[in-house]
Design a protein around this motif. Structure first.
Motif, mmCIF file in Angstrom:
data_model
loop_
_atom_site.group_PDB
_atom_site.id
_atom_site.type_symbol
_atom_site.label_atom_id
_atom_site.label_comp_id
_atom_site.label_asym_id
_atom_site.label_seq_id
_atom_site.Cartn_x
_atom_site.Cartn_y
_atom_site.Cartn_z
ATOM 1 N N TYR A 42 -6.402 1.485 -6.397
ATOM 2 C CA TYR A 42 -6.371 1.616 -5.067
ATOM 3 C C TYR A 42 -7.209 0.591 -4.203
ATOM 4 O O TYR A 42 -6.851 -0.246 -4.046
ATOM 5 N N VAL A 54 0.091 4.373 -2.534
ATOM 6 C CA VAL A 54 0.178 5.663 -2.209
ATOM 7 C C VAL A 54 1.534 7.001 -2.896
ATOM 8 O O VAL A 54 0.923 7.758 -2.740
ATOM 9 N N MET A 92 1.142 -0.789 -0.102
ATOM 10 C CA MET A 92 0.030 -0.146 0.142
ATOM 11 C C MET A 92 1.045 1.331 -0.358
ATOM 12 O O MET A 92 0.189 1.860 -0.862
#
Length: 408
Positions: free
Chosen positions: A375, A305, A301
């Motif tokens: 995402y 990001v 993650m």
């Protein structure tokens, strides 16, 4: 039959470990070999990706629901006949998949394929619990899954090559041949291991066995943590092919090559489970696995990001996740079926149902939310890893002590 004679019979009836490996590998093999073909089915069968996703989601649901049947029925009628029947159905359903001319026909055949293929998953675990005590069962399950994970490891690569050279149907021809060979091997060498069959029929096994286990806090602890932890993997199966082929523009063959990292991590985790579960205990191994899985999803993650999207930043952290799965899943399964060893088949089926059903729902959620976005996949994976921790903590106040057998 005297106790000594019964033990002698039981020892003689132990199946070769290779049989359990092969039978257990059939279901995961069929799940993974087809995944590289999924994006291309949008064009081959004129279907949108959400509909194509049902070939994965409903396969998982078929695995989930069927485990509710195989578990108690094998407690009543024995492991061998149920396993042979399931493998026979798998072969016929794989052949039907290869002849499908529409997405609807393929989905239906995939469901039947799952019903047959899950027999090895459930009954392999139950056979291990028939023959070994609690912590040793965890060790044996670790060794078995370490070995049979080799098949799912190469399955996406095989599927990608077959799809590229011969079309998506070729993967199902491969499964027909493989399933037939496993069926013949089981017919020849697999002996019965359930020598303490329940007198209740299959339906009564549902009515009595499932509520008994669902009322046990320790059973829920094991079942829910392994289910959420497995859902990290199922989410990845649902979303990673789309990210690789549609977002990053990579080929199905390249996806299969990178996927080998995931399977290597899972194999290593299972190998460590097989080596250390007896010494450290299953609860310690589960905790280590949960930590590794959460760390892998968090790292993945963080890369997303930061805007760093590359196969390396996806598959290397996923290797850590799969290592965690390999540490925690065999131990969670061994713990779940050891809450009531006299209901090993029911426990294996119910834990497997929760695991697969939750995985199916979450994988379909990934397909529904993805729709061109990156995402959702990684958010869902991190959420599942966190929920696995919470399930293990909040419901795990009273686990089963090694070597014990508790009543209702």
């Amino acid at each position: 039959m005297s106790a000594i004679a019964e033990e002698t019979t039981k020892e003689r009836a132990k199946p070769p470990i290779a049989i359990l490996i092969a039978a257990s590998a059939i279901g995961p093999l069929a799940l993974n070999i087809f995944i590289p073909s999924m994006p291309g089915l949008q064009y081959s069968l004129s279907a949108d990706y959400a509909t194509v996703q049902l070939t994965l989601t409903l396969y998982l649901i078929g695995l989930a629901v069927s485990q509710l049947l195989y578990g108690p029925l094998s407690d009543r009628y024995g492991r061998r006949p149920l396993l042979l029947g399931g493998l026979g159905l798998f072969v016929l359903a794989s052949l039907a998949c290869s002849f499908a001319t529409s997405i609807e026909e393929l989905i239906l055949a995939r469901i039947l394929q799952a019903v047959g293929g899950c027999s090895g998953i459930v009954l392999g675990r139950a056979i291990v619990r028939d023959l070994y005590e609690r912590d040793q069962a965890a060790s044996m399950i670790g060794y078995i899954t370490m070995a049979w994970v080799l098949a799912p490891m190469v399955a996406p690569l095989i599927g990608g090559i077959l799809d590229t050279w011969y079309g998506w149907q070729a993967s199902f021809y491969f499964l027909v041949v493989t399933g037939a060979l496993v069926f013949l091997a089981c017919l020849r060498w697999l002996h019965e291991t359930n020598f303490h069959r329940q007198s209740a029929d299959g339906l009564r096994g549902f009515v009595i066995g499932f509520p008994v286990l669902l009322r046990r806090k320790e059973f829920l602890a094991y079942a829910l943590q392994l289910s959420f932890n497995s859902s990290v993997f199922f989410s990845f199966l649902a979303g990673a092919p789309y990210v690789m082929t549609e977002t990053l523009g990579r080929s199905p063959v390249e996806y299969g090559i990178y996927f080998a990292l995931v399977s290597l991590g899972y194999m290593a985790g299972n190998g460590l489970s097989g080596r250390f579960s007896v010494q450290r205990g299953i609860d310690s191994m589960i905790l280590l696995g949960l930590i590794a899985t959460w760390a892998g999803t968090a790292i993945m993650m963080a890369f997303v990001v930061a805007g760093v999207l590359h196969p390396i930043t996806i598959f290397v952290p996923m290797l850590l996740c799969s290592l965690g799965n390999g540490l925690s899943i065999p131990n969670g399964l061994a713990g779940a079926i050891s809450v009531r060893p006299d209901m090993a088949g029911v426990g294996s089926g119910l834990a497997g149902f929760i695991q697969m059903f939750l995985g199916a729902m979450i994988s379909q959620l990934v397909g529904f939310l993805q729709n061109g976005a990156v995402y959702p996949l990684f958010v869902i994976m991190l959420t599942c890893a966190t929920l696995a921790f919470l399930a293990n903590s909040f419901t795990g106040a009273s686990k089963v002590a090694p070597g014990t057998q508790t009543g209702p």
